[in-house]
Design a protein around this motif. Structure first.
Motif, PDB file in Angstrom:
ATOM      1  N   MET A   1       0.810  -1.218   0.000  1.00  0.00           N
ATOM      2  CA  MET A   1       0.000   0.000   0.000  1.00  0.00           C
ATOM      3  C   MET A   1       0.844   1.269   0.000  1.00  0.00           C
ATOM      4  SD  MET A   1      -3.125  -0.867  -0.182  1.00  0.00           S
ATOM      5  CE  MET A   1      -3.884   0.685   0.243  1.00  0.00           C
ATOM      6  N   ARG A   2       2.135   1.142   0.327  1.00  0.00           N
ATOM      7  CA  ARG A   2       2.976   2.331   0.426  1.00  0.00           C
ATOM      8  C   ARG A   2       3.009   3.114  -0.883  1.00  0.00           C
ATOM      9  NH1 ARG A   2       8.995   1.661   2.634  1.00  0.00           N
ATOM     10  NH2 ARG A   2       7.776   1.196   4.519  1.00  0.00           N
ATOM     11  N   LYS A   3       2.925   2.396  -2.004  1.00  0.00           N
ATOM     12  CA  LYS A   3       3.038   3.078  -3.299  1.00  0.00           C
ATOM     13  C   LYS A   3       1.875   4.025  -3.560  1.00  0.00           C
ATOM     14  CE  LYS A   3       0.770  -0.496  -6.117  1.00  0.00           C
ATOM     15  NZ  LYS A   3       0.941  -1.431  -7.263  1.00  0.00           N
ATOM     16  N   TRP A   4       0.755   3.861  -2.840  1.00  0.00           N
ATOM     17  CA  TRP A   4      -0.418   4.701  -3.094  1.00  0.00           C
ATOM     18  C   TRP A   4      -0.450   5.958  -2.231  1.00  0.00           C
ATOM     19  CZ3 TRP A   4      -2.085   3.575  -7.522  1.00  0.00           C
ATOM     20  CH2 TRP A   4      -2.165   2.253  -7.977  1.00  0.00           C
ATOM     21  N   TRP A   5       0.512   6.133  -1.348  1.00  0.00           N
ATOM     22  CA  TRP A   5       0.518   7.342  -0.530  1.00  0.00           C
ATOM     23  C   TRP A   5       0.683   8.623  -1.356  1.00  0.00           C
ATOM     24  CZ3 TRP A   5      -1.616   7.922   3.874  1.00  0.00           C
ATOM     25  CH2 TRP A   5      -1.686   6.870   4.784  1.00  0.00           C
ATOM     26  N   PRO A   6       1.510   8.650  -2.410  1.00  0.00           N
ATOM     27  CA  PRO A   6       1.538   9.858  -3.250  1.00  0.00           C
ATOM     28  C   PRO A   6       0.163  10.203  -3.824  1.00  0.00           C
ATOM     29  CG  PRO A   6       3.443   8.499  -3.715  1.00  0.00           C
ATOM     30  CD  PRO A   6       2.555   7.696  -2.814  1.00  0.00           C
ATOM     31  N   LEU A   7      -0.588   9.176  -4.222  1.00  0.00           N
ATOM     32  CA  LEU A   7      -1.937   9.404  -4.735  1.00  0.00           C
ATOM     33  C   LEU A   7      -2.825  10.014  -3.652  1.00  0.00           C
ATOM     34  CD1 LEU A   7      -4.178   9.061  -6.875  1.00  0.00           C
ATOM     35  CD2 LEU A   7      -4.488   6.717  -6.028  1.00  0.00           C
ATOM     36  N   VAL A   8      -2.701   9.516  -2.422  1.00  0.00           N
ATOM     37  CA  VAL A   8      -3.491  10.057  -1.314  1.00  0.00           C
ATOM     38  C   VAL A   8      -3.155  11.529  -1.083  1.00  0.00           C
ATOM     39  CG1 VAL A   8      -3.925   9.909   1.180  1.00  0.00           C
ATOM     40  CG2 VAL A   8      -3.741   7.823  -0.184  1.00  0.00           C
ATOM     41  N   GLY A   9      -1.856  11.854  -1.092  1.00  0.00           N
ATOM     42  CA  GLY A   9      -1.445  13.238  -0.878  1.00  0.00           C
ATOM     43  C   GLY A   9      -1.971  14.180  -1.943  1.00  0.00           C
ATOM     44  N   VAL A  10      -1.924  13.747  -3.202  1.00  0.00           N
ATOM     45  CA  VAL A  10      -2.408  14.580  -4.304  1.00  0.00           C
ATOM     46  C   VAL A  10      -3.936  14.696  -4.264  1.00  0.00           C
ATOM     47  CG1 VAL A  10      -2.658  14.685  -6.819  1.00  0.00           C
ATOM     48  CG2 VAL A  10      -0.434  14.142  -5.803  1.00  0.00           C
ATOM     49  N   CYS A  11      -4.609  13.592  -3.999  1.00  0.00           N
ATOM     50  CA  CYS A  11      -6.075  13.610  -3.992  1.00  0.00           C
ATOM     51  C   CYS A  11      -6.639  14.407  -2.821  1.00  0.00           C
ATOM     52  CB  CYS A  11      -6.622  12.193  -3.976  1.00  0.00           C
ATOM     53  SG  CYS A  11      -6.496  11.356  -5.570  1.00  0.00           S
ATOM     54  N   LEU A  12      -5.930  14.433  -1.691  1.00  0.00           N
ATOM     55  CA  LEU A  12      -6.376  15.255  -0.574  1.00  0.00           C
ATOM     56  C   LEU A  12      -6.445  16.724  -0.979  1.00  0.00           C
ATOM     57  CD1 LEU A  12      -4.646  13.940   2.692  1.00  0.00           C
ATOM     58  CD2 LEU A  12      -7.095  14.159   2.248  1.00  0.00           C
ATOM     59  N   GLY A  13      -5.376  17.208  -1.601  1.00  0.00           N
ATOM     60  CA  GLY A  13      -5.361  18.596  -2.041  1.00  0.00           C
ATOM     61  C   GLY A  13      -6.396  18.872  -3.107  1.00  0.00           C
ATOM     62  N   THR A  14      -6.524  17.949  -4.061  1.00  0.00           N
ATOM     63  CA  THR A  14      -7.488  18.127  -5.140  1.00  0.00           C
ATOM     64  C   THR A  14      -8.912  18.175  -4.611  1.00  0.00           C
ATOM     65  OG1 THR A  14      -6.039  16.950  -6.683  1.00  0.00           O
ATOM     66  CG2 THR A  14      -8.351  17.173  -7.305  1.00  0.00           C
ATOM     67  N   PHE A  15      -9.245  17.235  -3.742  1.00  0.00           N
ATOM     68  CA  PHE A  15     -10.597  17.190  -3.180  1.00  0.00           C
ATOM     69  C   PHE A  15     -10.910  18.469  -2.411  1.00  0.00           C
ATOM     70  CE2 PHE A  15     -13.703  16.076   0.093  1.00  0.00           C
ATOM     71  CZ  PHE A  15     -14.693  15.459  -0.668  1.00  0.00           C
ATOM     72  N   MET A  16      -9.954  18.929  -1.628  1.00  0.00           N
ATOM     73  CA  MET A  16     -10.174  20.107  -0.804  1.00  0.00           C
ATOM     74  C   MET A  16     -10.372  21.368  -1.648  1.00  0.00           C
ATOM     75  SD  MET A  16      -7.746  21.399   2.303  1.00  0.00           S
ATOM     76  CE  MET A  16      -6.321  21.398   1.195  1.00  0.00           C
ATOM     77  N   LEU A  17      -9.543  21.558  -2.675  1.00  0.00           N
ATOM     78  CA  LEU A  17      -9.645  22.785  -3.456  1.00  0.00           C
ATOM     79  C   LEU A  17     -10.911  22.795  -4.321  1.00  0.00           C
ATOM     80  CD1 LEU A  17      -8.720  22.694  -6.787  1.00  0.00           C
ATOM     81  CD2 LEU A  17      -6.623  21.900  -5.713  1.00  0.00           C
ATOM     82  N   LEU A  18     -11.341  21.631  -4.816  1.00  0.00           N
ATOM     83  CA  LEU A  18     -12.572  21.572  -5.599  1.00  0.00           C
ATOM     84  C   LEU A  18     -13.800  21.615  -4.699  1.00  0.00           C
ATOM     85  CD1 LEU A  18     -11.635  18.961  -8.345  1.00  0.00           C
ATOM     86  CD2 LEU A  18     -11.736  21.446  -8.548  1.00  0.00           C
ATOM     87  N   LEU A  19     -13.700  21.058  -3.508  1.00  0.00           N
ATOM     88  CA  LEU A  19     -14.791  21.139  -2.548  1.00  0.00           C
ATOM     89  C   LEU A  19     -15.115  22.593  -2.218  1.00  0.00           C
ATOM     90  CD1 LEU A  19     -16.393  18.984  -0.698  1.00  0.00           C
ATOM     91  CD2 LEU A  19     -14.874  19.788   1.120  1.00  0.00           C
TER      92      LEU A  19
END
Length: 499
Positions: free
Chosen positions: A1-19
């Motif tokens: 699962m470690r490889k998906w942490w970059p995706l989590v970091g990017v998606c957190l910012g994306t979700f927040m700014l579009l929200l």
């Protein structure tokens, strides 16, 4: 699962700014009361964020190519967090609008780097999965905004809508520092400063003029001056972009009919899906007397539809030409808006749930593949520019839609008051109603209950009709004229490593 942490970091910012584009929709009545503002003030609170994001997202991509995408993403998170704190502490609408503009700057820096960061951290099938998740986040974030905003406003305060951004930003910063590596810097290119400035001036002047019209009229000198400035800036923008060595937006992309149709779809989807929501929220709370949480739960129908549709589309429509998913997505969004255009004066909030759910299905189907559709419609060397143009137009479409529908709404409400002869000053009553002041009107004269309900529903039906027709026409245009070259129309291309 470690490889998906970059995706989590990017998606957190994306979700927040579009929200944050739509999260204030349900909180507008509380903002209007707390800051004693008008319809124009509320429109600017929504629009200035989208305008800053639209004007600067391509600039952020260019800066990231030079100084590093991870670094720009981190700077964006920091600016967004500080600006969110300022928004929550606002003591006037001017302060809030200014803080929202700075928030938009941070959001642009974040959004501009997301595609490149994912492309640099994932390859092959993992890249396809990452972009699929990121696309689903794009589709769900805007639709989820009203629900999240309603819950926060009901149980805390509208100011906490911005306060919750701060811990999310901190988490995203920690993940980015620990799990994302700095991406390869690209060759420095010239900044198209004249193009950037002229685009920002033109976009802002158009929206400002449309907001100004409601108070001054079309023939007022100040209104004419603003629209004249918009025309001049737009002409300058076109001339500069046609001559620029490294244009802000390469207008030669418009030679592609398929690309033009995707741009139409991008603009129309934002208008038909989201821009009537602030007025629906005002109706639910100020006219029907419901609380923010109930208003947010009504909009959950759209967020739920978007989530389900995006998950199913990612599972079953892989390899389908983006023309079809985007075209049918916009068409369904338009149908959802039309379903909300026939509510009666005595209807309750449940009257819009079906239309919102249908609209959400269209959002989940069409939004995740907008960038892929634009990329498929142009030569590979222009893929980054095409993706950036989609992101720019999405945000401008929201700002433009709120301004246009706000003007139409106020006009329809005023016409209803004039027809009923129920108030002495129809324009002032329409302005009060459009800024969440139905309670004040009714407190002054309980005999106005029927007229107020009829006037608001008349305005709401009108803007939903306009939004719905735009969605249906836009979707049909994409389906009929949006064909990509045969060799590209067989499948969605793998996202390219570019901003």
């Amino acid at each position: 699962m470690r490889k998906w942490w970059p995706l989590v970091g990017v998606c957190l910012g994306t979700f927040m700014l579009l929200l944050d584009l739509t999260i204030l929709s349900v909180a507008l009545p509380s903002v209007a009361v707390g800051l004693h503002t008008t319809l124009a003030g509320l429109q600017w609170v929504l629009d200035i964020y989208a305008l800053a994001l639209a004007a600067l997202v391509l600039v952020g991509g260019s800066v990231a190519d030079i100084v590093g995408r991870r670094r720009v993403y981190l700077y964006g998170l920091a600016v967004f967090a500080v600006a969110s704190l300022a928004c929550g502490l606002s003591t006037s609408v001017v302060f809030l609008v200014t803080a929202r503009a700075v928030q938009g700057i941070g959001a642009a820096a974040m959004y501009a780097t997301t595609i490149a960061l994912l492309a640099d951290h994932y390859t092959g099938r993992d890249r396809g999965t990452a972009f699929g998740v990121w696309g689903a986040v794009n589709g769900v974030a805007g639709a989820a905004g009203p629900l999240v905003g309603g819950l926060i406003t009901e149980y805390l305060n509208w100011r906490w809508i911005f306060g919750v951004n701060i811990p999310i930003c901190l988490v995203a910063v920690l993940i980015t520092l620990r799990c994302l590596h700095e991406t390869e810097k690209r060759a420095q290119r010239k900044f198209d400063i004249p193009g950037m400035v002229s685009f920002a001036v033109a976009a802002t002047a158009i929206v400002y003029g449309l907001i100004l019209v409601n108070g001054t009229g079309w023939t007022d000198p100040s209104t004419l001056l603003v629209f004249a400035a918009a025309v001049v800036a737009l002409v300058v923008f076109v001339i500069v972009e046609l001559r620029a060595e490294s244009p802000f937006i390469d207008l030669r992309l418009l030679r592609s009919k398929a690309f033009n149709m995707i741009m139409v779809a991008t603009l129309v989807l934002q208008v038909a899906a989201f821009t009537y929501m602030p007025f629906t929220s005002l109706w639910i709370q100020s006219v029907l007397g419901a609380g923010p949480m109930q208003g947010g739960l009504v909009f959950a129908a759209q967020g739920g539809g978007a989530l389900v549709a995006s998950l199913l589309a990612g599972r079953f429509l892989h390899g389908v030409a983006p023309r079809w998913s985007v075209g049918f997505g916009v068409l369904i969004v338009g149908c959802g808006a039309l379903l909300q255009a026939g509510i009666g004066a005595d209807a309750d909030s449940s009257a819009v749930i079906l239309g919102l759910a249908v609209s959400g299905i269209g959002i989940g189907l069409g939004t995740p593949t907008l960038v892929s559709a634009a990329v498929a419609a142009v030569p590979p060397k222009d893929a980054g520019m095409a993706g950036g143009a989609v992101n720019t137009l999405r945000q401008f479409g929201y700002a433009l839609g709120v301004a246009v529908l706000g003007l139409i709404f106020a006009s329809a409400v005023q016409s209803s008051f004039e027809s009923s002869h129920s108030v002495a000053d129809p324009h002032a009553a329409a302005e009060k109603l459009a800024s969440g002041g139905a309670g004040e009107l009714l407190a002054a004269n309980r005999g106005l209950t029927g007229a107020v309900q009829h006037a608001f529903v008349s305005g709401l039906n009108t803007i939903c009709l306009v939004a719905g027709l735009l969605g249906v026409v836009g979707g049909l245009l994409v389906l009929v004229f949006g064909a990509v070259r045969t060799k590209d129309d067989k499948a969605v291309p793998e996202p390219v490593k570019t901003t």
